[in-house]
Design a protein around this motif. Structure first.
Motif, PDB file in Angstrom:
ATOM      1  N   MET A   9       0.821  -1.195   0.000  1.00 58.74           N
ATOM      2  CA  MET A   9       0.000   0.000   0.000  1.00 58.74           C
ATOM      3  C   MET A   9       0.863   1.255   0.000  1.00 58.74           C
ATOM      4  O   MET A   9       0.374   2.339  -0.179  1.00 58.74           O
ATOM      5  N   ALA A  10       2.114   1.073   0.248  1.00 61.20           N
ATOM      6  CA  ALA A  10       2.944   2.246   0.450  1.00 61.20           C
ATOM      7  C   ALA A  10       2.928   3.113  -0.767  1.00 61.20           C
ATOM      8  O   ALA A  10       3.174   2.658  -1.844  1.00 61.20           O
ATOM      9  N   SER A  11       2.629   4.365  -0.584  1.00 59.09           N
ATOM     10  CA  SER A  11       2.646   5.203  -1.776  1.00 59.09           C
ATOM     11  C   SER A  11       4.067   5.664  -1.971  1.00 59.09           C
ATOM     12  O   SER A  11       4.839   5.773  -1.030  1.00 59.09           O
ATOM     13  N   ALA A  12       4.401   5.923  -3.215  1.00 59.75           N
ATOM     14  CA  ALA A  12       5.757   6.377  -3.478  1.00 59.75           C
ATOM     15  C   ALA A  12       5.999   7.696  -2.780  1.00 59.75           C
ATOM     16  O   ALA A  12       7.121   8.046  -2.452  1.00 59.75           O
ATOM     17  N   VAL A  13       4.902   8.412  -2.558  1.00 60.40           N
ATOM     18  CA  VAL A  13       5.055   9.699  -1.884  1.00 60.40           C
ATOM     19  C   VAL A  13       5.671   9.480  -0.513  1.00 60.40           C
ATOM     20  O   VAL A  13       6.464  10.287  -0.045  1.00 60.40           O
ATOM     21  N   LEU A  15       7.839   7.584   0.168  1.00 64.35           N
ATOM     22  CA  LEU A  15       9.284   7.460   0.043  1.00 64.35           C
ATOM     23  C   LEU A  15       9.944   8.810   0.238  1.00 64.35           C
ATOM     24  O   LEU A  15      11.097   8.911   0.587  1.00 64.35           O
ATOM     25  N   SER A  16       9.174   9.846  -0.047  1.00 64.89           N
ATOM     26  CA  SER A  16       9.771  11.159   0.127  1.00 64.89           C
ATOM     27  C   SER A  16       9.699  11.501   1.601  1.00 64.89           C
ATOM     28  O   SER A  16       9.191  12.537   1.996  1.00 64.89           O
ATOM     29  N   LEU A  17      10.151  10.557   2.385  1.00 68.27           N
ATOM     30  CA  LEU A  17      10.362  10.727   3.809  1.00 68.27           C
ATOM     31  C   LEU A  17       9.151  10.984   4.664  1.00 68.27           C
ATOM     32  O   LEU A  17       8.591  12.057   4.652  1.00 68.27           O
ATOM     33  N   ALA A  65      17.744   9.628   4.445  1.00 66.29           N
ATOM     34  CA  ALA A  65      17.620   8.346   3.751  1.00 66.29           C
ATOM     35  C   ALA A  65      18.337   8.337   2.410  1.00 66.29           C
ATOM     36  O   ALA A  65      18.292   9.309   1.665  1.00 66.29           O
ATOM     37  N   ASP A  67      19.429   5.351  -0.999  1.00 71.21           N
ATOM     38  CA  ASP A  67      18.774   4.234  -1.693  1.00 71.21           C
ATOM     39  C   ASP A  67      18.804   2.916  -0.932  1.00 71.21           C
ATOM     40  O   ASP A  67      17.812   2.236  -0.815  1.00 71.21           O
ATOM     41  N   TRP A 205      12.206  -4.258  -4.148  1.00 71.64           N
ATOM     42  CA  TRP A 205      10.799  -3.918  -4.283  1.00 71.64           C
ATOM     43  C   TRP A 205      10.290  -4.094  -5.701  1.00 71.64           C
ATOM     44  O   TRP A 205       9.199  -4.612  -5.929  1.00 71.64           O
TER      45      TRP A 205
ATOM     46  N   GLN B 469      14.878  14.666  -1.285  1.00 72.29           N
ATOM     47  CA  GLN B 469      13.845  13.696  -0.942  1.00 72.29           C
ATOM     48  C   GLN B 469      12.477  14.324  -0.739  1.00 72.29           C
ATOM     49  O   GLN B 469      11.457  13.709  -1.013  1.00 72.29           O
ATOM     50  N   SER B 480       9.067   6.355  -9.163  1.00 68.24           N
ATOM     51  CA  SER B 480       8.813   5.629  -7.906  1.00 68.24           C
ATOM     52  C   SER B 480       7.544   4.791  -8.012  1.00 68.24           C
ATOM     53  O   SER B 480       7.518   3.655  -7.545  1.00 68.24           O
ATOM     54  N   ARG B 486       2.951   0.335  -9.310  1.00 72.69           N
ATOM     55  CA  ARG B 486       1.610   0.884  -9.093  1.00 72.69           C
ATOM     56  C   ARG B 486       1.219   1.598 -10.362  1.00 72.69           C
ATOM     57  O   ARG B 486       1.273   2.819 -10.442  1.00 72.69           O
TER      58      ARG B 486
END
Lengths: 334, 521
Positions: A9-13, A15-17, A65, A67, A205, B469, B480, B486
């Motif tokens: 479910m993790a949105s790539a957003v 990832l932006s911390l 963070a 990679d 991933w 980031q 991403s 997705r």
């Protein structure tokens, strides 16, 4: 390093911390922690660990963070003494010796709890916080008779997705696996595997999501991966195939830098990583096994494939990694 | 003015030199020569060349009959839209296309039922598909333009002399096409040879790696600077040589506006007409499919609850960075052309070539190497978490400068031929000169700006190294999303980016005959 990042479910957003800058007045300087991106994603362990630690330290934890584990090491190599980190979290045991060689790591002075016996941990600078065994995951609703050994899998024509050993720690794990099973015949094994490899992805991933989309019969991941599907999705069809030769383990470690201006606080954070509280959080966010004995886990963890450990010491890896990678990329490129 | 121009040129070169300096200085050693005895190196090199040769030959060969059809059948419907689509395909952010291709041809793609059983998008197939999509439309535009340059009397004469089709081709078409064909092949080869995002996303491992990606991997993952340098020098050597050769032989504006059509041309026979029609429709289909698939895939999101705001910040970020890069690139491009024009005025051919090569050298200096070199050089000195975005803007500027120079060059040289002597004799001040040039250049300046903007908006490689980031760009967000499979969100973000790019193109690139612009002076 790869885990169930926030999983499906993790949105790539995220990832932006998913870092909250909860500026507390007590500490002018936040505690800077270098880690990898999925660690601090919304569903990863970062946010929960941060909240738990800040509740007891009256300080501000700031994750920076990159990679993956290899990138943490590279960043340290480039920055040298000018690095901003107090603590690094998320290198794995295969990279320990190369990281030590930077001369930036302080002794940890952490009082370790009783650790899993198979760890046999003696290191004075690096502290383990979770571990896992690499394994090939398959969908038991599609495959009734999974491969029983690495040799059987490589000899078969089942489609496989794995990760690039230069970019991702699972890929590096497979490399050690092949080396320990095949030894001098590794090159031929890689060539054989490349015949039925769908693709080699940059990170864990990408590979895992492609597998879930039906992209291959097997994907390289961890023995703990099925636990995620059971706990979060209530699906029991994904299973790890136990291999008769044994499995390569990955131990994730944390360390304090000797350039840190807040050595006590950094120390405290690393100590916290092996505390019962953190050890409870990690398995169900990072989907790895805890390192401390007696950690309470969801029931599924007791039903995961029980495997023997094979592999190399980090000294051996440090010595041979380059030549192994050369061998792999030449063999797999044909 | 000339002094400033030379300073800018020096600065431009200095960045590249510094980047290499950063790499050499860090490792304290030069390139790793042992790599040349490693079979992997030769594998990567031969794959890089193979895919670039195949991509460029296929793009140009497939474009030729289409361009011919467009020329001989001016009645074909939707030609103007088709040409606009061709331009869009060329400047479209790569990731938009990659998303579309994965939706169509991926592991669970729509077209899977009609594809052969052993189809695998990841590897040479996918790379070729993407490269042909990005470059064939551009080749179509170029070749069609060349056809339009054939003067009417040539065809009438051919008719009177009763030349056969083959003779006509040989004596009328071929002389016009030949110089452009060579240039096109070379140019598309260089673009594909330097391709990064496509190979990274669709490569599929060491079997399909190009030098540019190998540089990235050697630096970012092995941290093996000597090896990366060997790859980088190889890349620079091959692309640079080719570029020099092209510069001496090739000609032609890259993306120039359409010239007024010539009036008369022979009408092809019924059969030929049919073939042209089919081809035309096929190419339309090929170009629209990935874009249409995005619409359907994006519609799979819950459109009411979709978090559109999540796309807004990255979009603003991309456009903001793009505008900065494009503005700077236009100014730098203009300045870089001053010494080139000067050299031309004095008849110093060799110096002109050298200057032109230097002005456009960032097209061949691998963006990856420049980025990583500066990264290594600056990281210990500068807080890149704070200033990384400045470097993204700077490096993107340098990356689009060659395109801007190519846009401005023909128009400026045309201006020089007509007015330079006069302006020099009248001893105008540089500022006054500029005021005279601007109206003459207006359309070309706008086109150059738009092109720079579109190219910078699509950047992935530079952002991959220096990006922040918290402040991501839209292509990075797509990357991403797509990386984590997705596809619906990726398609939505791609669609937004595509619409923005199409809108910008419509806004800026005006297709009008050049005649009017020249009359105003």
């Amino acid at each position: 390093m790869a885990k169930f990042k926030s999983a499906l479910m993790a949105s790539a957003v995220s990832l932006s911390l998913g870092v909250t800058y909860s500026a507390t007045a007590a500490q002018a300087e936040p505690l800077n922690v270098y880690t990898y991106d999925s660690f601090v994603s919304e569903w990863g362990p970062g946010p929960k660990l941060e909240a738990a630690f800040e509740a007891q330290c009256n300080c501000d934890v700031n994750f920076i963070a990159v990679d993956d584990g290899v990138s943490i090491l590279n960043r340290l190599r480039v920055e040298g003494k000018k690095n901003k980190a107090d603590v690094i979290v998320g290198l794995d045991d295969a990279l320990i010796e190369e990281t030590r060689a930077t001369g930036l790591i302080a002794d940890h002075k952490v009082k370790l709890p009783a650790l899993r016996t198979e760890l046999n941990w003696q290191d004075k600078q690096f502290v383990p916080f979770d571990m896992g065994y690499f394994a090939f995951i398959y969908d038991s609703s599609k495959i009734a008779e999974p491969a029983k050994s690495l040799r059987e899998l490589i000899d078969s024509d089942a489609s496989v997705i794995y990760q690039d050993p230069r970019t991702s720690t699972p890929g590096q794990g497979l490399m050690m696996w092949v080396e320990s099973v095949y030894g001098d015949d590794s090159e031929a094994a890689w060539k054989q595997l490349s015949e039925h490899t769908v693709t080699v992805t940059k990170g864990w991933w990408e590979a895992y999501s492609m597998f879930l989309e039906g992209g291959a019969d097997y994907v390289l991941s961890y023995t703990t991966s099925p636990a995620y599907h059971v706990v979060v999705e209530e699906k029991t069809n994904y299973k790890a195939a136990p291999f008769s030769e044994g499995h390569v383990a990955q131990v994730e470690v944390a360390a304090v830098l000797n350039t840190s201006k807040q050595p006590e606080l950094a120390q405290q954070f690393v100590q916290f990583m092996v505390s019962p509280e953190a050890q409870q959080i990690l398995p169900v966010t990072n989907w790895m096994l805890p390192v401390a004995q007696g950690t309470e886990l969801p029931e599924i963890f007791s039903r995961l494939a029980d495997v023997d450990r094979i592999g190399f010491s980090s000294e051996e890896v440090a010595e041979k990694r380059k030549s192994w990678i050369r061998e792999w990329r030449s063999a797999a490129a044909k | 003015m000339l002094v400033i121009a030379l300073l800018v040129l020096t600065g431009n070169i200095a960045v590249s030199v510094l980047a290499f300096q950063g790499l050499i200085g860090f490792s304290g050693q030069g390139a790793d020569l042992s790599i040349f005895s490693d079979s992997y190196f030769w594998g990567v090199l031969s794959f890089s060349i193979k895919q670039a040769v195949l991509s460029s030959v296929l793009s140009v060969v497939l474009a030729w009959p289409v361009a011919r059809g467009l020329y001989f059948l001016p009645v074909l419907r939707g030609q103007q839209s088709f040409l606009q689509l061709c331009l869009l395909a060329f400047v479209m952010p790569t990731l938009v296309l990659i998303t579309g291709l994965v939706v169509l041809f991926g592991r669970s793609g729509w077209l899977l039922p009609v594809l052969p059983d052993d189809w695998n998008l990841y590897g040479l197939h996918g790379i070729l598909l993407a490269h042909i999509y990005l470059n064939m439309p551009f080749a179509i535009r170029m070749l069609r333009q060349q056809y339009n340059n054939i003067p009417d009397p040539a065809w009438r004469l051919a008719l009177q002399l009763k030349l056969t089709g083959w003779q006509r081709f040989l004596h009328i078409e071929w002389p016009v096409l030949r110089p452009v064909l060579i240039m096109l092949l070379g140019f598309v080869f260089i673009l594909c040879f330097n391709s990064f995002a496509v190979v990274l996303a669709l490569g599929g491992g060491p079997q399909a790696t190009t030098l540019e990606v190998a540089i990235y991997q050697a630096l970012k993952y092995d941290f093996n600077i000597p090896e990366a340098l060997s790859f980088a020098w190889t890349q620079l050597g091959i692309a640079g040589l080719l570029f020099l050769v092209l510069y001496r032989n090739g000609s032609g504006g890259w993306l120039s506006v359409d010239l007024p059509q010539s009036q008369w041309r022979p009408s092809p026979g019924k059969w030929t007409k049919g073939v042209y029609m089919c081809l035309y429709l096929l190419v339309w289909l090929f170009m629209l499919l990935p874009l249409v698939s995005l619409v359907f895939q994006a519609a799979r999101n819950d459109l009411m609850s979709f978090d559109y705001l999540a796309l807004l910040q990255p979009l603003m970020m991309s456009v903001g960075l793009g505008v900065i890069a494009a503005c700077m690139a236009v100014v730098i491009g203009y300045l870089l052309l001053l010494p080139i024009r000067e050299a031309r005025y004095r008849g110093m051919r060799r110096r002109q070539w050298l200057m032109e090569w230097l002005a456009t050298h960032t097209l061949i200096a691998p963006a990856m190497v420049t980025s990583v070199g500066l990264y290594v050089l600056l990281l210990p000195e500068v807080d890149l978490d704070e200033y990384g975005l400045l470097l993204v803007a700077l490096l993107n500027t340098l990356a689009v400068v060659p395109f801007v120079v190519q846009q401005l060059r023909p128009r400026l040289l045309q201006y020089d031929m007509q007015y330079d002597q006069l302006v020099r004799n009248l001893k105008f001040s540089p500022l006054l000169r500029l005021r005279i040039e601007i109206p003459y250049l207006r359309q070309v300046l706008i086109n150059a700006f738009a092109l720079g903007l579109l190219l910078a908006i699509g950047d992935v490689a530079i952002f991959a190294i220096f990006g922040h980031q918290d402040l991501i760009t839209l292509p990075w967000l797509i990357y991403s999303y797509a990386g984590t499979y997705r596809m619906s969100e990726a398609a939505m973000a791609s669609l937004v980016l595509l619409l923005v790019c199409a809108g910008l193109m419509k806004l800026f690139v005006v297709q009008k005959p050049l005649q009017k612009a020249t009359d105003k002076i």
